[in-house]
Design an enzyme around this catalytic site. Sequence first.
Site, PDB file in Angstrom:
ATOM      1  N   GLU A 297       0.742  -1.246   0.246  1.00  0.00           N
ATOM      2  CA  GLU A 297       0.077   0.128  -0.076  1.00  0.00           C
ATOM      3  C   GLU A 297       0.778   1.376   0.032  1.00  0.00           C
ATOM      4  OE1 GLU A 297      -2.745   2.567  -0.032  1.00  0.00           O
ATOM      5  OE2 GLU A 297      -3.531   0.559   0.162  1.00  0.00           O
ATOM      6  N   SER A 336      -5.582   2.417  -5.092  1.00  0.00           N
ATOM      7  CA  SER A 336      -5.073   0.839  -4.866  1.00  0.00           C
ATOM      8  C   SER A 336      -5.910  -0.037  -6.056  1.00  0.00           C
ATOM      9  CB  SER A 336      -5.861   0.437  -3.554  1.00  0.00           C
ATOM     10  OG  SER A 336      -4.985   1.006  -2.726  1.00  0.00           O
ATOM     11  N   HIS A 454      -1.274   3.370   5.494  1.00  0.00           N
ATOM     12  CA  HIS A 454      -2.435   4.174   4.951  1.00  0.00           C
ATOM     13  C   HIS A 454      -2.924   5.034   6.227  1.00  0.00           C
ATOM     14  CE1 HIS A 454      -6.476   4.998   3.266  1.00  0.00           C
ATOM     15  NE2 HIS A 454      -6.211   4.243   2.345  1.00  0.00           N
ATOM     16  N   ASP A 508       1.199  -0.336  -4.976  1.00  0.00           N
ATOM     17  CA  ASP A 508       0.036  -0.297  -5.820  1.00  0.00           C
ATOM     18  C   ASP A 508      -0.025   1.332  -6.450  1.00  0.00           C
ATOM     19  OD1 ASP A 508      -0.264   1.121  -3.596  1.00  0.00           O
ATOM     20  OD2 ASP A 508      -2.226   0.390  -3.013  1.00  0.00           O
ATOM     21  N   HIS A 509       0.608   2.259  -5.591  1.00  0.00           N
ATOM     22  CA  HIS A 509       0.866   3.602  -6.104  1.00  0.00           C
ATOM     23  C   HIS A 509       1.739   4.354  -4.802  1.00  0.00           C
ATOM     24  CE1 HIS A 509      -2.226   4.830  -2.891  1.00  0.00           C
ATOM     25  NE2 HIS A 509      -2.976   3.815  -3.456  1.00  0.00           N
TER      26      HIS A 509
END
Length: 658
Positions: A297, A336, A454, A508-509
């Site tokens: 993440e 995501s 996150h 994911d990014h």
Amino acid sequence: MTRVLQPIKRAGPYLPLLVFFVVTLLLLSASRLGLVLWQFDRVTAVADIGIILLQGVRADLIFIGLWLAIPLLLAPLLARQSSFKVWLKLNHLWLLLGLALVLLLEVSTPQFIMQYDVRPNRLYIEYLKYPKEVFGTLWQGYRGMLLGGVLALLVLLWLGNLALRRVLAHTQPFARYRSLLLSWPLLVFLTFAAIRSTTEHRPANPALFAITGDAMVNSLIINSPYSVLYAIYSLKHEARSSEIYGKLPQQEMLELALDWPWLKHLEFNDPQLPTLALRQPAMERAQPLNLVIILEESLGATFVKSLGGLPVTPELEQLKNDGWWFDNMYATGTRSVRGIEAVVAGFPPTPAQSVVKLSGAQQNFYTLASTLQQQGFHTSFVYGGEAHFDNMRGFFTGNGFSEVIDLPKMLKPEFVGSWGASDEDLFNAAAKHLAEMSAQQKPFFSLIFTSSNHEPFEFPDNKIALYDSEKATVNNAVKYADYALGKFIAQAKQQAYWHNTLFVIVADHDNRVYGNSLVPVHKFQIPALMLGADLKPKTISSLASQIDLAPTILSLIGISAQTPLLGRDFSRDAESPGRALLQFDQYFALLEQQSANEAAVTILKPDGSSVAARYLLDDKQLVLTDAAAKPAAQRRALAQVLLPSWLYREQRYRLVTE
């Protein structure tokens, strides 16, 4: 109030609409001015404040016109003597709702900009579907701002309601119905002229206000209610979303989209599935390798020292010496689900929602699990939160994944935050699952998706030496995520399955994608690493996209199969110049590598125009030109974004069904 309203009593039944018009225009303009002053240096670097404020009024008139159109159209029926009480009730409810929408979105805009570097847009709508996770994040990480924003919203709404009641108390119908009928056509004409806002062939849309090279500054020009309403309106065009950039004949689109060196050796023989081709592995194996993909993440290059970021991933820095390390890997988007779409399905980005959430992709849509399940693999998804988030469970179970292990299935996790179990708990569950699969001597593919990095950045105490003095920061969360990853890989190396399993670690990014350019390319760079089994260490410096991972993975684990994948197999060629595909809000960018340090960039804008640029890979700098992209370059980029939209719409990104 009486003295203020006296001069405009001639407005008759239109008085509430007139007051709403004036008040909303002032509120939106004041909010825009505040945002411009907040971002003063960034705004003045690319644009004239006067032009931004003036164009902003134009955008505000569009929203106000849209909101007033409904009561205005009903005026001939309800604003007459016999039904005037209904007219007043309608105005009270509708205008108060409009005021609430304006206040809610404008009050929440600064925080949204801080997170996503644009005004509220479709992401704002998507997150409303998950109130538990969103509220948990806001409460843990932004409690003061949340409480202050709610209090300000309630106070402003209370004051607005009082003022609206006073206005309605002084609203009277016209003495003669003829006055209503004579004035109504002119007001309708002016309202719809404001909504259209142009005499050109197409009415105005947010793209019309993209007047600078900075996407965030462009978003300040419009207002947040208009941005969100337009996003809702655009949802119905998801299947043809890419056509905002233009159109191409189908055959030309296919030829240009498939015109890449790494696809030349493939044979595309099925006209119904035009991207389906037999891919042979670079290495023949008696038994295919198992596969574990660890999707990290928000772990962008920002946090990787060797990629020019902060030194908060020491475990990853060590691991990169053990396998294939990608120096120039780029994410396809900023969410995501976009990363899942690219890594697991090998699917290129579009301006629509990720296919993970689109109804037409919930069954018979290609994923790596589709192929591996056919090859006899046990396929699983392991996630520390609740797998229904972002529709992941539905997408995975409908497209080749046979088992989902999420928070409800984890036995007594030691730490649970707003987004679920800690990464250590996640990896413990994954390790247990992989050991069970290995004991059964059944090939397996497991997708492990982390969540500790996150917001609000919650993780267990006393696990790492904090990088920042305050615990709940992104740098500390990344360092914890890196610690948990290193611990898991170290344990996996001791297991029997390590020698016949390919491990893929990829983000994911990035955490926050922002920058003062039309597309902040540098914030799309992510780490990617393949290791395990018999892989020999090497560094791959060619420009690469997340969609290149799937074909490379299948080749490395020894799978021969027909797939619709569009990416590049780096096990066959790791030296040739590459390309990357980026979707940033309403902009699409195609990067084509020209040399070791430079890529040509074509940026497509949602009004059908384009921008040519250069990207310096080492310096992480996008250099815009004043010229549009050359027609050939624009068509080539257009083909890349039209093809996935067409494949989804026509249900052609799949395997052959019997």
